[in-house]
Motif scaffolding. Structure first.
Motif, PDB file in Angstrom:
ATOM      1  N   ARG A 105     -12.935 -44.246  -2.381  1.00 21.27           N
ATOM      2  CA  ARG A 105     -12.712 -41.549  -2.743  1.00 21.27           C
ATOM      3  C   ARG A 105     -13.305 -41.960  -4.415  1.00 21.27           C
ATOM      4  N   MET A 106     -13.294 -42.541  -5.659  1.00 21.89           N
ATOM      5  CA  MET A 106     -13.615 -41.977  -6.659  1.00 21.89           C
ATOM      6  C   MET A 106     -15.273 -41.391  -6.675  1.00 21.89           C
ATOM      7  N   MET A 107     -15.733 -43.433  -6.142  1.00 22.74           N
ATOM      8  CA  MET A 107     -17.165 -42.798  -5.977  1.00 22.74           C
ATOM      9  C   MET A 107     -17.960 -41.157  -5.320  1.00 22.74           C
ATOM     10  N   LYS A 108     -16.894 -41.206  -4.567  1.00 18.92           N
ATOM     11  CA  LYS A 108     -17.343 -40.178  -3.636  1.00 18.92           C
ATOM     12  C   LYS A 108     -16.713 -38.903  -3.893  1.00 18.92           C
ATOM     13  N   ALA A 109     -15.636 -39.224  -4.855  1.00 17.17           N
ATOM     14  CA  ALA A 109     -15.697 -37.712  -5.496  1.00 17.17           C
ATOM     15  C   ALA A 109     -16.675 -37.138  -7.026  1.00 17.17           C
ATOM     16  N   LYS A 110     -17.209 -38.845  -7.166  1.00 20.44           N
ATOM     17  CA  LYS A 110     -18.263 -38.531  -8.221  1.00 20.44           C
ATOM     18  C   LYS A 110     -19.442 -37.763  -7.612  1.00 20.44           C
ATOM     19  N   GLY A 111     -19.207 -37.872  -6.508  1.00 23.05           N
ATOM     20  CA  GLY A 111     -20.683 -37.247  -5.538  1.00 23.05           C
ATOM     21  C   GLY A 111     -21.635 -38.476  -5.375  1.00 23.05           C
ATOM     22  N   PHE A 112     -21.290 -40.052  -5.632  1.00 24.00           N
ATOM     23  CA  PHE A 112     -22.550 -40.991  -5.063  1.00 24.00           C
ATOM     24  C   PHE A 112     -22.679 -41.119  -3.397  1.00 24.00           C
ATOM     25  N   ASP A 113     -23.820 -41.422  -3.449  1.00 21.70           N
ATOM     26  CA  ASP A 113     -24.125 -41.474  -1.904  1.00 21.70           C
ATOM     27  C   ASP A 113     -23.747 -42.247  -1.241  1.00 21.70           C
ATOM     28  N   VAL A 114     -23.390 -41.921   0.052  1.00 24.87           N
ATOM     29  CA  VAL A 114     -22.450 -42.859   1.102  1.00 24.87           C
ATOM     30  C   VAL A 114     -23.106 -44.511   1.221  1.00 24.87           C
ATOM     31  N   SER A 115     -24.349 -44.135   1.409  1.00 25.42           N
ATOM     32  CA  SER A 115     -25.181 -45.730   1.238  1.00 25.42           C
ATOM     33  C   SER A 115     -24.899 -46.217   0.540  1.00 25.42           C
ATOM     34  N   LEU A 116     -24.940 -46.281  -1.052  1.00 23.95           N
ATOM     35  CA  LEU A 116     -24.677 -46.808  -2.296  1.00 23.95           C
ATOM     36  C   LEU A 116     -22.629 -47.107  -2.072  1.00 23.95           C
ATOM     37  N   ILE A 117     -22.393 -46.872  -2.036  1.00 25.03           N
ATOM     38  CA  ILE A 117     -20.752 -46.268  -1.786  1.00 25.03           C
ATOM     39  C   ILE A 117     -20.304 -47.687  -0.822  1.00 25.03           C
ATOM     40  N   SER A 118     -20.946 -47.978   0.363  1.00 18.83           N
ATOM     41  CA  SER A 118     -20.979 -48.355   1.431  1.00 18.83           C
ATOM     42  C   SER A 118     -21.578 -50.027   0.870  1.00 18.83           C
ATOM     43  N   GLU A 119     -22.500 -49.974   0.236  1.00 20.74           N
ATOM     44  CA  GLU A 119     -23.248 -50.951   0.115  1.00 20.74           C
ATOM     45  C   GLU A 119     -21.914 -51.718  -1.689  1.00 20.74           C
ATOM     46  N   ILE A 120     -21.937 -50.977  -1.927  1.00 21.79           N
ATOM     47  CA  ILE A 120     -20.814 -51.711  -3.370  1.00 21.79           C
ATOM     48  C   ILE A 120     -19.574 -52.356  -3.035  1.00 21.79           C
ATOM     49  N   THR A 121     -19.156 -51.587  -1.737  1.00 23.10           N
ATOM     50  CA  THR A 121     -17.711 -51.275  -1.967  1.00 23.10           C
ATOM     51  C   THR A 121     -17.760 -52.780  -0.437  1.00 23.10           C
ATOM     52  N   GLY A 122     -19.091 -52.295   0.159  1.00 22.61           N
ATOM     53  CA  GLY A 122     -18.311 -52.967   1.925  1.00 22.61           C
ATOM     54  C   GLY A 122     -17.835 -52.157   2.891  1.00 22.61           C
ATOM     55  N   LEU A 123     -17.722 -51.175   2.790  1.00 22.36           N
ATOM     56  CA  LEU A 123     -17.047 -50.159   3.265  1.00 22.36           C
ATOM     57  C   LEU A 123     -17.849 -50.081   4.046  1.00 22.36           C
ATOM     58  N   SER A 124     -17.615 -49.527   5.804  1.00 30.27           N
ATOM     59  CA  SER A 124     -18.678 -48.530   6.485  1.00 30.27           C
ATOM     60  C   SER A 124     -19.078 -47.101   5.751  1.00 30.27           C
ATOM     61  N   GLU A 125     -20.022 -46.992   6.492  1.00 28.69           N
ATOM     62  CA  GLU A 125     -20.382 -44.959   6.177  1.00 28.69           C
ATOM     63  C   GLU A 125     -18.929 -44.488   6.950  1.00 28.69           C
ATOM     64  N   ASP A 126     -18.719 -44.920   8.324  1.00 27.89           N
ATOM     65  CA  ASP A 126     -17.403 -44.068   8.546  1.00 27.89           C
ATOM     66  C   ASP A 126     -16.536 -43.917   8.370  1.00 27.89           C
ATOM     67  N   GLN A 127     -16.362 -45.250   7.848  1.00 26.92           N
ATOM     68  CA  GLN A 127     -14.818 -45.669   7.557  1.00 26.92           C
ATOM     69  C   GLN A 127     -14.470 -44.425   5.468  1.00 26.92           C
ATOM     70  N   ILE A 128     -15.831 -44.970   4.808  1.00 31.71           N
ATOM     71  CA  ILE A 128     -16.206 -43.462   3.524  1.00 31.71           C
ATOM     72  C   ILE A 128     -15.899 -42.027   3.952  1.00 31.71           C
ATOM     73  N   ALA A 129     -16.334 -42.105   4.703  1.00 30.95           N
ATOM     74  CA  ALA A 129     -16.706 -40.702   5.532  1.00 30.95           C
ATOM     75  C   ALA A 129     -16.014 -39.807   5.616  1.00 30.95           C
ATOM     76  N   GLU A 130     -14.291 -40.987   6.590  1.00 33.38           N
ATOM     77  CA  GLU A 130     -12.920 -40.678   6.080  1.00 33.38           C
ATOM     78  C   GLU A 130     -12.423 -40.574   5.167  1.00 33.38           C
ATOM     79  N   LEU A 131     -12.671 -40.633   4.464  1.00 36.45           N
ATOM     80  CA  LEU A 131     -11.314 -40.658   2.659  1.00 36.45           C
ATOM     81  C   LEU A 131     -11.824 -38.891   2.620  1.00 36.45           C
TER      82      LEU A 131
END
Length: 71
Positions: A45-71
């Motif tokens: 959530r914090m990374m997404k709020a800061k504008g990080f790329d979804v694929s990078l967030i996924s790589e770092i957190t282990g969450l799927s891109e779909d999970q990140i999109a739902e945040l």
């Protein structure tokens, strides 16, 4: 420990202790996984709020891109 030499009562007590240990361990492992998942969601959530790329967030957190999109 050799359980072959235990009396029936000792063996039953031993097995009950083993089951109790497994239950406690499974509960602890489950709680740890849940805590890690919550922490990963918070970081995402914090990374997404800061504008990080979804694929990078996924790589770092282990969450799927779909999970990140739902945040």
């Amino acid at each position: 420990m050799k359980i072959d030499g235990l009396s029936p009562m000792e063996r039953m007590a031993y097995e009950q202790n083993v089951y109790a240990y497994r239950d406690i361990k499974n509960g602890m492992d489950s709680a740890r996984r849940e805590g890690e998942a919550k922490a990963n969601m918070k970081v995402a959530r914090m990374m997404k709020a800061k504008g990080f790329d979804v694929s990078l967030i996924s790589e770092i957190t282990g969450l799927s891109e779909d999970q990140i999109a739902e945040l």
